[in-house]
Design a protein around this motif. Structure first.
Motif, mmCIF file in Angstrom:
data_model
loop_
_atom_site.group_PDB
_atom_site.id
_atom_site.type_symbol
_atom_site.label_atom_id
_atom_site.label_comp_id
_atom_site.label_asym_id
_atom_site.label_seq_id
_atom_site.Cartn_x
_atom_site.Cartn_y
_atom_site.Cartn_z
ATOM 1 N N TRP A 365 0.838 -1.200 0.000
ATOM 2 C CA TRP A 365 0.000 0.000 0.000
ATOM 3 C C TRP A 365 0.865 1.238 0.000
ATOM 4 C CZ3 TRP A 365 0.002 3.740 3.880
ATOM 5 C CH2 TRP A 365 0.658 3.399 5.071
ATOM 6 N N GLU A 366 0.253 2.348 -0.401
ATOM 7 C CA GLU A 366 0.932 3.644 -0.383
ATOM 8 C C GLU A 366 -0.097 4.746 -0.141
ATOM 9 O OE1 GLU A 366 4.853 3.290 -3.295
ATOM 10 O OE2 GLU A 366 3.048 4.302 -4.013
ATOM 11 N N TYR A 367 0.407 5.889 0.308
ATOM 12 C CA TYR A 367 -0.451 7.066 0.428
ATOM 13 C C TYR A 367 -0.741 7.634 -0.953
ATOM 14 C CZ TYR A 367 0.383 7.138 5.462
ATOM 15 O OH TYR A 367 0.430 6.823 6.793
ATOM 16 N N CYS A 368 -1.808 8.429 -1.024
ATOM 17 C CA CYS A 368 -2.205 9.068 -2.280
ATOM 18 C C CYS A 368 -1.963 10.576 -2.195
ATOM 19 C CB CYS A 368 -3.685 8.816 -2.563
ATOM 20 S SG CYS A 368 -4.115 7.071 -2.722
ATOM 21 N N SER A 369 -1.796 11.189 -3.340
ATOM 22 C CA SER A 369 -1.593 12.645 -3.411
ATOM 23 C C SER A 369 -2.940 13.346 -3.544
ATOM 24 C CB SER A 369 -0.684 13.000 -4.587
ATOM 25 O OG SER A 369 0.608 12.487 -4.389
ATOM 26 N N ILE A 722 -0.180 -2.576 16.831
ATOM 27 C CA ILE A 722 -0.106 -2.198 15.422
ATOM 28 C C ILE A 722 1.233 -2.612 14.827
ATOM 29 C CG2 ILE A 722 -0.099 -0.229 13.826
ATOM 30 C CD1 ILE A 722 -2.007 1.178 15.762
ATOM 31 N N CYS A 723 2.301 -2.376 15.598
ATOM 32 C CA CYS A 723 3.642 -2.661 15.098
ATOM 33 C C CYS A 723 3.832 -4.150 14.793
ATOM 34 C CB CYS A 723 4.670 -2.205 16.126
ATOM 35 S SG CYS A 723 6.295 -1.864 15.434
ATOM 36 N N ASN A 724 3.100 -4.993 15.473
ATOM 37 C CA ASN A 724 3.227 -6.433 15.271
ATOM 38 C C ASN A 724 2.286 -6.989 14.209
ATOM 39 O OD1 ASN A 724 5.357 -7.447 16.870
ATOM 40 N ND2 ASN A 724 4.152 -7.161 18.727
ATOM 41 N N ARG A 725 1.559 -6.108 13.510
ATOM 42 C CA ARG A 725 0.721 -6.591 12.418
ATOM 43 C C ARG A 725 1.589 -7.267 11.345
ATOM 44 N NH1 ARG A 725 -3.172 -1.233 11.672
ATOM 45 N NH2 ARG A 725 -4.645 -1.724 13.352
ATOM 46 N N PRO A 726 1.018 -8.218 10.603
ATOM 47 C CA PRO A 726 1.802 -8.932 9.588
ATOM 48 C C PRO A 726 2.487 -8.023 8.583
ATOM 49 C CG PRO A 726 -0.279 -10.053 9.960
ATOM 50 C CD PRO A 726 -0.340 -8.767 10.743
ATOM 51 N N SER A 727 1.841 -6.921 8.219
ATOM 52 C CA SER A 727 2.431 -6.044 7.208
ATOM 53 C C SER A 727 3.486 -5.106 7.786
ATOM 54 C CB SER A 727 1.337 -5.220 6.531
ATOM 55 O OG SER A 727 0.594 -4.499 7.493
ATOM 56 N N TYR A 728 3.663 -5.113 9.113
ATOM 57 C CA TYR A 728 4.668 -4.257 9.735
ATOM 58 C C TYR A 728 5.845 -5.123 10.189
ATOM 59 C CZ TYR A 728 1.212 -0.500 9.605
ATOM 60 O OH TYR A 728 0.318 0.446 9.197
ATOM 61 N N LEU A 729 5.925 -5.439 11.484
ATOM 62 C CA LEU A 729 7.057 -6.234 11.972
ATOM 63 C C LEU A 729 6.650 -7.652 12.357
ATOM 64 C CD1 LEU A 729 9.031 -3.519 13.966
ATOM 65 C CD2 LEU A 729 9.411 -4.349 11.652
ATOM 66 N N ASN A 730 5.412 -8.012 12.075
ATOM 67 C CA ASN A 730 4.939 -9.405 12.092
ATOM 68 C C ASN A 730 5.270 -10.144 13.385
ATOM 69 O OD1 ASN A 730 3.605 -11.571 10.973
ATOM 70 N ND2 ASN A 730 5.417 -12.371 9.941
ATOM 71 N N GLY A 731 4.907 -9.542 14.516
ATOM 72 C CA GLY A 731 5.034 -10.232 15.789
ATOM 73 C C GLY A 731 6.420 -10.266 16.388
ATOM 74 N N ARG A 732 7.388 -9.560 15.824
ATOM 75 C CA ARG A 732 8.769 -9.616 16.327
ATOM 76 C C ARG A 732 8.992 -8.762 17.576
ATOM 77 N NH1 ARG A 732 9.498 -9.184 10.628
ATOM 78 N NH2 ARG A 732 10.635 -10.949 9.695
ATOM 79 N N VAL A 733 8.117 -7.786 17.818
ATOM 80 C CA VAL A 733 8.350 -6.826 18.912
ATOM 81 C C VAL A 733 7.873 -7.417 20.233
ATOM 82 C CG1 VAL A 733 7.995 -4.465 19.706
ATOM 83 C CG2 VAL A 733 7.993 -4.969 17.255
ATOM 84 N N LYS A 734 8.744 -7.430 21.228
ATOM 85 C CA LYS A 734 8.444 -8.024 22.528
ATOM 86 C C LYS A 734 7.902 -6.972 23.487
ATOM 87 C CE LYS A 734 12.086 -11.530 22.032
ATOM 88 N NZ LYS A 734 12.487 -11.155 20.668
#
Length: 804
Positions: A365-369, A722-734
């Motif tokens: 995904w990307e932002y729009c202008s 939010i940070c652990n969502r699959p599209s972000y860091l996918n559960g890596r943040v403790k």
């Protein structure tokens, strides 16, 4: 369902009205009854807003001793229907009003508290809605209601005169006759005499749209887990702090949707399940209406309904209803009120601006202008502060700094937003006031910069900005107890004792001798009733507030500091000028930082010595004795005269392999204006989602400039959920880690910054909340930086210092 209009039937009904004939009810004749919706003197039946005043033509003044007495005056008001009252505690004034914030203009007024009857704010019905006092004015089929006092197109049988207790004002839906179908009104359609209105039930547990405004009491998830309280950090740590996010209504352990998910959710009380969605049905009544923006976007662009379907980099948008090339849950079914038509750019989930999934398999995904409406700033616009110090001259009308926090630590509301507080201070009405973002300003010539707050219960407050003439905090060259234990890059020490005649914070603990107000008037003794009578604040009523003699005090927690009743007969009370205690404070640099924030690629070059807790750790080998710590420097060359160079005596690694360490210096550091400590956070404190924080370092700049000098970058904290969502860091943040960064990338800590400080500004000081740890690349989109969460190590820091 239409009521008969035959004249002889009215006469018939009148004769048998004592039997409450169904025929009579069917023509809305007027022999129903309604008891007063509020009879209790309990202040809990009111919504409280500090600093607000209603401009109502219907208003009466009373002299009372307590807020409970004022609520009684409102409940017993006979001159008009009392919907709210204003209470001025210091003046013991009570003003009852026939209006509230939904009907009349609300303005700022210092030291005033507005209380509004909840019954007149509800937009839902209890039972059949005889007590409904909301502002719905359309029927179930969309017809506009006729005013209760008007005679066209229908001559009403029920009027304000026949039903004086039914609150038949304007054309609002009401149920004056106890109709089993609920609130109704006469319509402006000449062919339809009356219809029921579409008012939802207060007790019905349902959601509109994605449930962003859900305020129900469901507290069990769809999988049967009991919800964790929002104000609890057990069993799951989180950044959704109710006190820091008052506009999200994170009450008890009720399901809510504070982050733009498809529906309400909660953290669970099960250690094995961090969070889960709640199963709440959709409402059958009409959802809230929005005014679509077809060519531009205001704020975050939630109302944009235009046809742009291309991202900022030129990629074509994927249709919202499609699942290829990218699978997602931002579908029209999950977000029914967000205008997810075709593949047009939208903002269904509180992102910074409209966006879309792309048809490029490599770019999710990307932002729009989408252009901004007018000159309104966008949430992701970079904030480049002025070079001058962050202080104000005179009354602060010319202040153009970047502070966006009030004296009590509340976040400021955006000037172009009408939530949670509706107001008139907009950029178009005050074009020269620089009303950008949520920055503190003084558009109306008040005594200092201020802002509306994001707390629904506090309309406005002055900001935590000091006068330039007051000077920067002074420091002492004394060494505090055991200052040689430092965190890896930032370092922390305890403050020295307070000076006697100065205030801490709001000055509630101030017991100094000052007894003159800001305008030079001598204070009246607290025990005296002359020249001003008062019962609210006396030595007897507040024995623990230091109200002996006539010295300035703050017995009511006034956010503007100590005050007193005056000996001037024309001025009942006034604030006092009590300076802040100028002890050797942590987190208070003499040179104020720029605090550049937003999408500034690579950050900004820092003002020299504006981050005085920043150190440079250097080594030629892994042995502690080979390490050296450089303090008081701004460049990598480290040739400044202020440089302090210290060898290490000991290095203590963090517990359980955590990416944090403590360093004990071989000799004490000299505390001065270029070498100052950052503050430690409270134990287990979780920085609220969206908080603006700053990272500094001499690390890799990837060609963005500023090589060799200290740079800074500001960006928001991202909740671990939010940070652990699959599209972000996918559960890596403790749990003992935290995320911060711009989702679209462009600004981040990088190689060479490891161990550096992430500080967040709160209550006029910088608090060390994170230590730079790791990330997936540098400044990549959807890959924010990860930091050791310092609040999780406070006990370990304390134990290590005591043991060494």
């Amino acid at each position: 369902m239409f009521k008969p209009k035959v004249a002889h039937l009215f006469f018939c009904c009148f004769l048998i009205s004592l039997y409450y004939s169904p025929i009579c009810r069917n023509i809305k004749y007027g022999f129903g009854y309604l008891s007063s919706p509020v009879t209790s003197s309990d202040v809990d039946s009111y919504v409280k807003t500090e600093g607000a005043w209603i401009l109502s033509l219907q208003k009466r003044q009373y002299s009372v001793n307590t807020v409970a007495e004022c609520s009684n005056k409102c409940n017993m008001e006979t001159s008009f229907t009392c919907r709210s009252f204003m209470y001025v505690e210091k003046d013991q004034e009570c003003w009852t009003a026939g209006a509230n914030t939904k009907s009349d203009t609300t303005v700022r007024r210092s030291s005033t508290v507005l209380y509004e009857k909840k019954a007149y704010l509800l937009e839902c019905v209890n039972g059949i809605g005889t007590d409904y006092r909301g502002t719905k004015s359309k029927t179930k089929t969309g017809k506009t209601c006729q005013g209760w006092e008007t005679l066209f197109p229908h001559r009403p049988n029920i009027t304000p005169r026949t039903h004086p207790l039914a609150d038949l004002e304007s054309n609002f839906c009401r149920n004056p006759d106890g109709d089993s179908g609920g609130p109704w009104c006469y319509t402006t359609d000449s062919n339809t005499r009356w219809e029921h209105c579409n008012v939802s039930s207060c007790t019905e547990e349902c959601i509109h749209c994605s449930g962003e405004n859900y305020r129900g009491k469901v507290s069990t998830t769809q999988s049967g887990f009991t919800c964790q309280r929002w104000d609890s950090q057990k069993p799951h740590n989180h950044g959704y702090n109710p006190s820091a996010l008052p506009e999200k209504y994170l009450e008890e352990n009720y399901c809510r949707n504070p982050d733009g998910d498809p529906k309400p959710w909660c953290f669970t009380t099960s250690p094995s399940k961090r969070w889960d969605f709640c199963s709440i049905p959709r409402c059958t009544s009409e959802p809230p209406t929005i005014v679509p923006e077809l060519t531009c976007a205001t704020g975050e662009g939630g109302s944009y309904r235009g046809t742009i379907a291309v991202t900022e980099s030129g990629k074509t948008c994927q249709s919202w209803s499609a699942q290829t090339p990218h699978k997602h849950n931002r579908t029209p079914d999950n977000y029914p009120c967000k205008g997810l038509d075709n593949n047009y750019c939208r903002n269904p989930d509180n992102e910074r601006k409209p966006w879309c999934y792309t048809t490029d398999p490599e770019t999710r995904w990307e932002y729009c202008s989408v252009p901004s409406c007018g000159n309104a700033p966008r949430p992701d616009d970079p904030v480049i502060p002025p070079e001058s110090e962050d202080c104000y001259e005179g009354n602060g009308s010319s202040y153009r700094g970047i502070t966006s926090e009030t004296v009590s630590g509340k976040k400021c509301q955006w000037w172009n937003s009408m939530s949670p507080h509706s107001h008139q201070k907009t950029e178009d009405k005050f074009p020269n006031a620089d009303l950008k973002r949520n920055l503190c300003r003084n558009p109306d010539g008040d005594r200092a910069p201020w802002c509306y707050t994001t707390d629904p219960s506090v309309r406005w407050e002055y900001c935590s900005v000091k006068k330039c003439s007051s000077g920067a905090p002074t420091t002492q060259s004394s060494v505090p107890q055991d200052p040689s234990i430092v965190a890896q890059n930032p370092f922390i020490v305890s403050p020295t004792p307070q000076e006697p005649d100065c205030k801490i914070g709001k000055g509630e603990t101030y017991r100094g001798p000052t007894s003159i107000t800001t305008s030079g008037v001598t204070c009246q003794e607290w025990s005296s009733q002359s020249p001003h009578q008062h019962n609210s604040f006396t030595p007897q009523s507040h024995p623990d507030k230091g109200l002996e003699g006539n010295s300035c005090r703050n017995p009511d927690g006034d956010v503007n500091g100590p005050w007193c009743y005056t000996t001037d007969r024309n001025k009942k009370w006034e604030h006092c000028q009590i300076p802040d205690c100028e002890e050797n404070k942590c987190g208070m640099p003499v040179t104020q930082p720029k605090r550049c924030f937003g999408r500034i690629v690579g950050g900004c070059v820092s003002k020299p010595y504006s981050w005085p807790w920043q150190i440079s750790l250097r080594t030629e080998s892994k042995r502690p004795a080979a390490y050296k710590v450089l303090l008081g420097i701004n460049t990598e060359r480290a040739n400044e005269p202020s440089k302090q160079e210290k060898r290490l005596e000991k290095l203590v690694l963090g517990p359980n392999g955590a990416d944090i360490a403590l360093l004990k210096l071989e000799s004490n550091a000299l505390i001065c204006d270029k070498v100052l400590p950052a503050c430690l956070p409270e134990k287990d404190y979780i920085v609220p989602s969206g908080t603006e924080c700053y990272v500094t370092g001499w690390g890799e700049t990837q060609g963005t400039g500023g090589e060799g000098v200290l740079k800074e970058a500001g960006f928001p904290v991202i909740e671990n959920k939010i940070c652990n969502r699959p599209s972000y860091l996918n559960g890596r943040v403790k749990d003992h880690e935290m995320c911060a960064g711009n989702i679209e990338g462009g600004t981040d800590s990088c190689q060479g910054d490891s161990g550096g400080p992430l500080v967040c500004y709160a209550q006029n000081k910088y608090v060390l909340q994170g230590v730079t740890s790791w990330g997936l690349g540098c400044a990549n989109a959807m890959k924010p930086g990860v930091y050791a969460r310092v609040s999780k190590f406070v006990d370990w820091i304390d134990r290590t210092i005591k043991a060494n």
